[in-house]
Design an enzyme around this catalytic site. Structure first.
Site: not given
Ligand code: NAP
Length: 278
Positions: A67, A88, A104, A131-132, A217
């Site tokens: 993202k 997104n 989102d 994150g994103g 999420l």
């Molecule tokens: P992203 O940009 O890759 O960011 C990931 C985040 O998760 C970062 O803050 C990272 O921390 C943290 N993280 C990763 N692994 C971890 C662990 N094992 N323990 C603790 N923290 C951890 O991903 P994103 O786009 O923000 O997405 C995040 C989540 O939201 C995903 O599960 C995604 O499927 C979900 N999501 C769902 C929807 C929906 O429509 N339902 C929409 C958007 C996202 P660091 O900064 O320390 O690396």
């Protein structure tokens, strides 16, 4: 009838329900679209995007971990995508230009307030992850005037950066996970990618207020580790992000096709399919 091509890019992508959701929207609205999922790690994003555009792709959903990259690549962006610095939803213009949006935030808010009947105003909220996804949901959440918003993230500096970027919109502060133990929250949102690998972010026990809500999420065919954690902490409601997924997809569909599909029957169908599979 010729079909317009759309796709979701991300890594990992095998869990994605987006192709199914957009197929249901297309059926419901009579739109001729074909939507696929493609595994695209960050290092291949530009090349695969170029290929998809050359093959006539009209629009793209971007998920983990693309993202923020998509925001950097888009030629034009909506105000909400620019505020989030995360995209997104991409529209691939016939002139080769890319327009980026972020659905989102509106997706989460619709799920929380319309589908789940929650009032966000006045709540103490804990947001896990920076994150994103967190970037996309902060502006609309803060617009609902929660009492305060705490962000905790594994990499603390990223949470601090977000708190700084969004400080003009309300009461927002970053805390390390270990400093959360003395706090109490009405709503805990898990926007970390921990659930994708079956993990739980290091949240201390006892921080969910009586009658509180846990919202992951992420989503899966089984309740996620965080949804189970919320249940164990006595949450009145502990749910995953399937409703948000459908709502953000509906907003993307509207951007691409100019039509707003009905979300409730799609959420109900996906939930029914999940409970049959259990
Ligand atoms: P992203 O940009 O890759 O960011 C990931 C985040 O998760 C970062 O803050 C990272 O921390 C943290 N993280 C990763 N692994 C971890 C662990 N094992 N323990 C603790 N923290 C951890 O991903 P994103 O786009 O923000 O997405 C995040 C989540 O939201 C995903 O599960 C995604 O499927 C979900 N999501 C769902 C929807 C929906 O429509 N339902 C929409 C958007 C996202 P660091 O900064 O320390 O690396």
């Amino acid at each position: 009838m010729p079909q317009d091509r759309y796709a979701v890019f991300g890594h990992p992508i095998n869990h994605s329900k987006s192709p199914r959701i957009h197929a249901l929207f297309a059926q419901q609205t009579g739109q001729a679209i074909h939507y696929t999922a493609q595994d695209v790690p960050a290092e291949n994003f530009r090349e695969e995007l170029k290929r998809f555009a050359a093959e006539g792709g009209r629009g793209l959903s971007c998920t983990v971990p693309l993202k923020e990259l998509a925001w950097g690549i888009a030629d034009g962006k909506s105000v909400r995508a620019d505020r989030a610095k995360a995209v997104n939803t991409l529209v691939l213009g016939k002139d080769g230009r890319l327009f980026g949006d972020n659905t989102d935030g509106v997706g989460l808010l619709r799920d929380l307030t319309v589908n789940l009947g929650l009032t966000v105003t006045g709540l103490n909220i804990l947001l896990l992850g920076a994150g994103g996804a967190s970037r996309g949901i902060l502006e609309p959440l803060l617009a609902m005037k929660p009492r305060r918003m705490i962000i905790a993230n594994r990499t603390v500096a990223k949470a601090e950066q977000l708190a700084m970027e969004f400080a003009d919109l309300g009461s927002i502060k970053a805390l390390p996970f270990k400093a959360l133990a003395s706090e109490s929250f009405d709503l805990i949102l898990n926007a970390t990618a921990a659930s994708l690998s079956g993990d739980l972010p290091p949240v201390p026990e006892g921080i969910l207020a009586a009658g509180g809500t846990c919202y992951d999420l992420a989503y899966g065919s089984q309740p996620t580790a965080f949804v189970r954690w919320g249940g164990g902490m006595g949450a009145e409601l502990s749910v995953d992000g399937i409703g948000m997924l459908v709502e953000q997809a509906a907003e993307a569909f509207f951007i691409w096709r100019g039509m707003r599909p009905q979300t409730r029957p799609v959420i109900e169908l996906l939930n029914a399919e999940r409970s049959q599979a259990e």
